[in-house]
Design an enzyme around this catalytic site. Sequence first.
Site, PDB file in Angstrom:
ATOM      1  CD  GLU A  70      39.812 -15.247 -17.952  1.00 50.04           C
ATOM      2  OE1 GLU A  70      38.848 -15.347 -17.163  1.00 50.04           O
ATOM      3  OE2 GLU A  70      40.828 -15.959 -17.882  1.00 50.04           O
ATOM      4  CG  ASP A  90      37.272 -14.277 -14.571  1.00 48.56           C
ATOM      5  OD1 ASP A  90      36.868 -15.044 -15.460  1.00 48.56           O
ATOM      6  OD2 ASP A  90      38.257 -14.517 -13.863  1.00 48.56           O
ATOM      7  CB  ILE A  92      34.153 -19.358 -15.612  1.00 43.56           C
ATOM      8  CG1 ILE A  92      32.794 -19.556 -16.284  1.00 43.56           C
ATOM      9  CG2 ILE A  92      34.412 -20.470 -14.587  1.00 43.56           C
ATOM     10  CD1 ILE A  92      32.639 -20.906 -16.990  1.00 43.56           C
ATOM     11  CG  ASP A  93      38.378 -16.122 -10.765  1.00 36.89           C
ATOM     12  OD1 ASP A  93      39.362 -16.261 -11.512  1.00 36.89           O
ATOM     13  OD2 ASP A  93      38.486 -15.916  -9.540  1.00 36.89           O
ATOM     14  CB  THR A  95      38.514 -21.674 -16.295  1.00 32.81           C
ATOM     15  OG1 THR A  95      37.973 -20.369 -16.415  1.00 32.81           O
ATOM     16  CG2 THR A  95      38.152 -22.481 -17.526  1.00 32.81           C
ATOM     17  CG  ASP A 216      41.981 -13.698 -12.543  1.00 34.96           C
ATOM     18  OD1 ASP A 216      41.083 -14.326 -13.106  1.00 34.96           O
ATOM     19  OD2 ASP A 216      43.177 -13.740 -12.915  1.00 34.96           O
TER      20      ASP A 216
HETATM   21  C1  LIP Z   1      42.471 -18.070 -12.504  1.00 41.66           C
HETATM   22  C2  LIP Z   1      42.428 -17.619 -11.061  1.00 41.66           C
HETATM   23  C3  LIP Z   1      43.349 -18.520 -10.272  1.00 41.66           C
HETATM   24  C4  LIP Z   1      44.733 -18.099 -10.661  1.00 41.66           C
HETATM   25  C5  LIP Z   1      44.972 -18.261 -12.136  1.00 41.66           C
HETATM   26  C6  LIP Z   1      43.858 -17.704 -13.001  1.00 41.66           C
HETATM   27  P1  LIP Z   1      40.557 -18.074 -14.429  1.00 41.66           P
HETATM   28  O1  LIP Z   1      41.471 -17.393 -13.268  1.00 41.66           O
HETATM   29  O2  LIP Z   1      41.291 -17.478 -10.452  1.00 41.66           O
HETATM   30  O3  LIP Z   1      43.212 -18.316  -8.891  1.00 41.66           O
HETATM   31  O4  LIP Z   1      45.685 -18.829  -9.948  1.00 41.66           O
HETATM   32  O5  LIP Z   1      46.181 -17.612 -12.441  1.00 41.66           O
HETATM   33  O6  LIP Z   1      43.978 -16.339 -13.203  1.00 41.66           O
HETATM   34  O7  LIP Z   1      41.491 -18.334 -15.556  1.00 41.66           O
HETATM   35  O8  LIP Z   1      39.956 -19.308 -13.892  1.00 41.66           O
HETATM   36  O9  LIP Z   1      39.588 -16.992 -14.746  1.00 41.66           O
END
Ligand code: LIP
Length: 273
Positions: A70, A90, A92-93, A95, A216
């Site tokens: 990412e 990813d 941190i998914d 964030t 993600d």
């Molecule tokens: C996020 C996702 C979240 C989604 C956002 C974004 P990040 O990822 O996990 O559910 O709604 O569009 O992609 O930015 O925290 O890796």
Amino acid sequence: MADPWESTMDHAVAIARKAGEVVRDALRGDRMVTTKSSAVDLVTQTDQKVEQLIIQSVKEKFPTHRFIGEESVAAGESCILSDSPTWIIDPIDGTTNFVHTHLTVTSTLDLQVEFGVVYSCIEDKMFTARRGRGAFCNGEPLQVSQQKAVEQAIVATEFGSDRDPEVVDKIFQSLRNVLCLPVHGVRGAGSAAMNMCLVASGCVEAYYEIGVHVWDVAAASLIVSEAGGVLMDVEGGEVDLMSRRIIAANSKTVAERLVKTIVAFSPPRDDAA
Ligand code: LIP
């Protein structure tokens, strides 16, 4: 027959644990936040640090492997799949959850089509799947819910980070349509990967989102399908992980009801030049 991917996956699980330690430590201190595609698309120094930690560690062990990460893509690297083994990361998914010290934060690692690892570090839940060999949480097998009546389902979704009013209107139209099916409830963990692991665990019947990215959902896609679930595009047919649109459901029946309910649109693809 020897399993060529076993040690690779063991390595992925070990790095995911290490990533989890870094994330948990960072939750105790200041998080330096900046933004990416919009004012609400957040990134922290920890996202970047964890991604580098994962990439360095894989490179040392598997020097020919490639990466789609990412934060590397945000820094200008390409987001194209080739025939070489490619890790989709990813760091941190969730964030936004991380920035707000909200409970659900995961690190996700996927070696395209062979295995997927999602580590929810605060709950210490390690979700894993190997192609053709099932999905697990902390070693226990996962199975999707058997509830096929969408009217008795819980559906997970997210609002994403696009604040264009036209896009937000479509997201709300979909949400209204889903609520009025009616469903038992709508939930959102704040992490696409975690929502999908909830589908795989049988806690919710489906998850859908338009606007997610390949990092993600890549690892969790395998976890859902290995737990007996179904992946579908929001207009039906096969899911395309680069298209930024996904339904992950416990069954074809539930996925197809959502296809009829969701207002579809197409964000720019992840692999657009
Ligand atoms: C996020 C996702 C979240 C989604 C956002 C974004 P990040 O990822 O996990 O559910 O709604 O569009 O992609 O930015 O925290 O890796």
